[in-house]
Enzyme design. Structure first.
Site, PDB file in Angstrom:
ATOM      1  N   CYS A 170      -1.584  32.962  11.585  1.00  0.00           N
ATOM      2  CA  CYS A 170      -1.342  33.456  12.939  1.00  0.00           C
ATOM      3  C   CYS A 170      -1.020  32.311  13.899  1.00  0.00           C
ATOM      4  O   CYS A 170      -1.800  32.001  14.806  1.00  0.00           O
ATOM      5  CB  CYS A 170      -2.556  34.239  13.417  1.00  0.00           C
ATOM      6  SG  CYS A 170      -2.996  35.509  12.246  1.00  0.00           S
ATOM      7  N   GLU A 171       0.068  31.634  13.651  1.00  0.00           N
ATOM      8  CA  GLU A 171       0.566  30.558  14.520  1.00  0.00           C
ATOM      9  C   GLU A 171       2.081  30.575  14.421  1.00  0.00           C
ATOM     10  O   GLU A 171       2.620  30.686  13.314  1.00  0.00           O
ATOM     11  CB  GLU A 171       0.103  29.166  14.025  1.00  0.00           C
ATOM     12  CG  GLU A 171      -1.372  28.925  13.950  1.00  0.00           C
ATOM     13  CD  GLU A 171      -2.028  28.652  15.293  1.00  0.00           C
ATOM     14  OE1 GLU A 171      -1.313  28.342  16.277  1.00  0.00           O
ATOM     15  OE2 GLU A 171      -3.265  28.765  15.359  1.00  0.00           O
ATOM     16  N   GLU A 193       0.837  -1.212   0.000  1.00  0.00           N
ATOM     17  CA  GLU A 193       0.000   0.000   0.000  1.00  0.00           C
ATOM     18  C   GLU A 193       0.869   1.259   0.000  1.00  0.00           C
ATOM     19  O   GLU A 193       0.796   2.072   0.919  1.00  0.00           O
ATOM     20  CB  GLU A 193      -0.902   0.015   1.243  1.00  0.00           C
ATOM     21  CG  GLU A 193      -1.861  -1.160   1.354  1.00  0.00           C
ATOM     22  CD  GLU A 193      -2.582  -1.193   2.712  1.00  0.00           C
ATOM     23  OE1 GLU A 193      -2.322  -0.323   3.572  1.00  0.00           O
ATOM     24  OE2 GLU A 193      -3.403  -2.103   2.903  1.00  0.00           O
ATOM     25  N   PRO A 194       1.727   1.434  -0.991  1.00  0.00           N
ATOM     26  CA  PRO A 194       2.598   2.610  -0.980  1.00  0.00           C
ATOM     27  C   PRO A 194       1.842   3.903  -1.303  1.00  0.00           C
ATOM     28  O   PRO A 194       0.960   3.903  -2.157  1.00  0.00           O
ATOM     29  CB  PRO A 194       3.616   2.303  -2.082  1.00  0.00           C
ATOM     30  CG  PRO A 194       2.894   1.395  -3.019  1.00  0.00           C
ATOM     31  CD  PRO A 194       1.896   0.615  -2.212  1.00  0.00           C
ATOM     32  N   GLY A 195       2.177   4.947  -0.610  1.00  0.00           N
ATOM     33  CA  GLY A 195       1.582   6.252  -0.893  1.00  0.00           C
ATOM     34  C   GLY A 195       2.686   7.246  -1.225  1.00  0.00           C
ATOM     35  O   GLY A 195       2.932   7.577  -2.388  1.00  0.00           O
TER      36      GLY A 195
HETATM   37  C1  LIG Z   1      -3.101   1.729   6.280  1.00  0.00           C
HETATM   38  C2  LIG Z   1      -2.133   2.551   5.523  1.00  0.00           C
HETATM   39  N1  LIG Z   1      -1.640   2.062   4.376  1.00  0.00           N
HETATM   40  C3  LIG Z   1      -0.754   2.772   3.631  1.00  0.00           C
HETATM   41  C4  LIG Z   1      -0.312   4.014   4.041  1.00  0.00           C
HETATM   42  C5  LIG Z   1       0.642   4.755   3.163  1.00  0.00           C
HETATM   43  O1  LIG Z   1       1.859   5.003   3.774  1.00  0.00           O
HETATM   44  P1  LIG Z   1       3.027   5.707   2.953  1.00  0.00           P
HETATM   45  O2  LIG Z   1       2.462   6.924   2.341  1.00  0.00           O
HETATM   46  O3  LIG Z   1       4.055   6.004   3.980  1.00  0.00           O
HETATM   47  O4  LIG Z   1       3.503   4.726   1.941  1.00  0.00           O
HETATM   48  C6  LIG Z   1      -0.783   4.550   5.234  1.00  0.00           C
HETATM   49  C7  LIG Z   1      -0.303   5.853   5.699  1.00  0.00           C
HETATM   50  O5  LIG Z   1      -0.330   6.232   6.805  1.00  0.00           O
HETATM   51  C8  LIG Z   1      -1.730   3.801   5.999  1.00  0.00           C
HETATM   52  O6  LIG Z   1      -2.232   4.280   7.143  1.00  0.00           O
END
Ligand SMILES: Cc1ncc(COP(=O)(O)O)c(C=O)c1O
Length: 414
Positions: free
Chosen positions: A341-342, A271-273
């Site tokens: 404003c922080e 699940e890469p983001g």
């Molecule tokens: C369940 C789950 N999968 C995948 C990701 C993606 O992580 P990343 O963007 O570090 O690859 C996250 C991010 O927090 C997540 O909570």
């Protein structure tokens, strides 16, 4: 790719000065080429016959970005009904969607069922009961994977560490077995997998390997009881280089994971983001004014923590470059701050830059958790989002207008 020509900054051969002139600032700018390259790097490191890549939508949920990945055949990891709607709108295949998140609401579960998503990543016993009940009342069978918490230190920032026993995520590994049994026996549940996600911006392979081995161990114990799963999902979390971090090489990562998965019949899900979109985006901003408080130099820019929250939230570091390189004035150290404003409204600290009022700057590596974490705080319209592709540019989200800020608000009529 970033380049310079006559001291001007280009992103995939598009002039950032011209882009700022056309669309204004602040604007997020993304490279389609880089997104595709990052996705294919992961895909090639693993074999598509055994591995599925589900992009974590939370990293960047613009439908123009999701469309690029859907066209590449990516799956998606979602955490809300809103993200589900976005993926469907972008042409994503519901059968490739995994639904994570600790607090799915009834309507979100129903939406997932109706759209026949690949599975729900279940984070607690209570959620398993809820999904079973809803599936039963809809006369459906819900595909479920149980997210376990392997109690692994991902060695990253505590706010993005999710695999420790103390965290709110997942099911305690020691008590998971009976829940798998429970899911296996329920006629309204189809137990398809196991998953975990130990954190984000992780720069070492070892925590992933350790977590995977814990999962494999459990999968084998379950198989001994006649509970056979079809996939193992190890989440996302592979870090990118923001400054001088030594990051994970995808081929090394894949070969370690493959070693552990040898003789394991289950499919692997990732699940890469961040690693797909992080370095594919930058934030273009303009310097409103320069000031000195007797101790520090401040460059106040037209982007703030509402546009890019990461520095304020995690103290994170983003490279900052001038759009037009100057030789004068002499570079000095600047605090790059927003107009909010922080005191925490800073984008960078002590950066040596040669700048004057009105200059454009680019804040790099903002493709992940940039716009998707942005807000309207201080009643600031959200930035525009521009996609650079095929030597051209497309506005994939218009800059919000002032009237958009209170479009949904009502005045009392009496
Ligand atoms: C369940 C789950 N999968 C995948 C990701 C993606 O992580 P990343 O963007 O570090 O690859 C996250 C991010 O927090 C997540 O909570």
């Amino acid at each position: 790719m970033l380049s310079r020509e006559d001291n001007q900054l280009f992103f995939d051969k598009i002039s950032m000065k011209e882009l700022a002139k056309k669309y204004g600032t602040p604007s997020f700018v993304y490279s389609e080429e880089k997104i595709v390259e990052n996705f294919l790097t992961i895909k090639r490191a693993f074999s598509s016959t055994t591995t599925d890549i589900c992009f974590a939508v939370k990293a960047n949920s613009n439908i123009g970005i999701l469309q690029i990945l859907a066209r590449q055949g990516a799956g998606f990891d979602i955490v809300s009904g809103g993200e589900l709607a976005r993926v469907l709108k972008a042409g994503g295949d519901p059968k490739k969607i995994v639904f994570s998140g600790v607090g799915k609401q009834d309507w979100e579960i129903i939406e997932g069922l109706q759209n026949e998503i690949r599975c729900f990543n279940v984070e607690s016993a209570a959620e398993l009961e809820k999904i079973a009940q809803i599936a039963s009342s809809c006369s459906q069978i819900a595909p479920v994977s149980l997210r376990v918490n392997p109690n692994i230190d991902a060695k990253t920032h505590p706010y993005i560490s999710t695999g420790l026993a103390e965290s709110k995520f997942g099911i305690k590994i020691d008590s998971a077995e009976h829940l798998f049994q429970r899911a296996h026996e329920d006629p309204h549940l189809n137990l398809v997998g196991i998953d975990c996600h130990i954190g984000s911006q992780i720069t070492e392979i070892e925590p992933f390997r350790a977590a995977l081995n814990i999962l494999i161990n459990l999968v084998q114990r379950l198989a001994g009881k006649g509970i056979n799963l079809s996939h193992i999902d190890i989440g996302g979390g592979v870090g990118i280089k923001y400054k001088d971090e030594e990051v994970i090489n995808w081929n090394d990562f894949a070969s370690e994971i493959k070693k552990s998965m040898k003789d394991i019949p289950q499919r692997l899900i990732l699940e890469p983001g961040r690693s797909i979109v992080g370095d594919a985006g930058l934030l273009l901003a303009k310097i409103i004014l320069l000031k000195n408080n007797g101790q520090k130099n401040f460059a106040v820019i037209d982007a703030g923590m509402n546009d890019l929250l990461r520095p304020a939230l995690y103290g994170s570091w983003h490279e900052i470059v001038s759009v037009e390189k100057r030789t004068y004035p002499e570079p000095v150290d600047w605090e790059i701050v927003g107009p909010i404003c922080e005191t925490s409204d800073f984008l960078a600290k002590a950066r040596s830059l040669s700048i004057v009022e009105g200059d454009l700057i680019a804040i790099l590596d903002c493709g992940a958790y940039g716009f998707s974490m942005s807000s309207n705080y201080n009643s600031r319209p959200k930035a525009a989002e521009i996609l650079v592709a095929d030597k051209s540019h497309f506005c994939i989200r218009n800059r919000e207008k002032i009237s958009d800020l209170f479009f949904l608000e009502n005045l009392r009529s009496t």
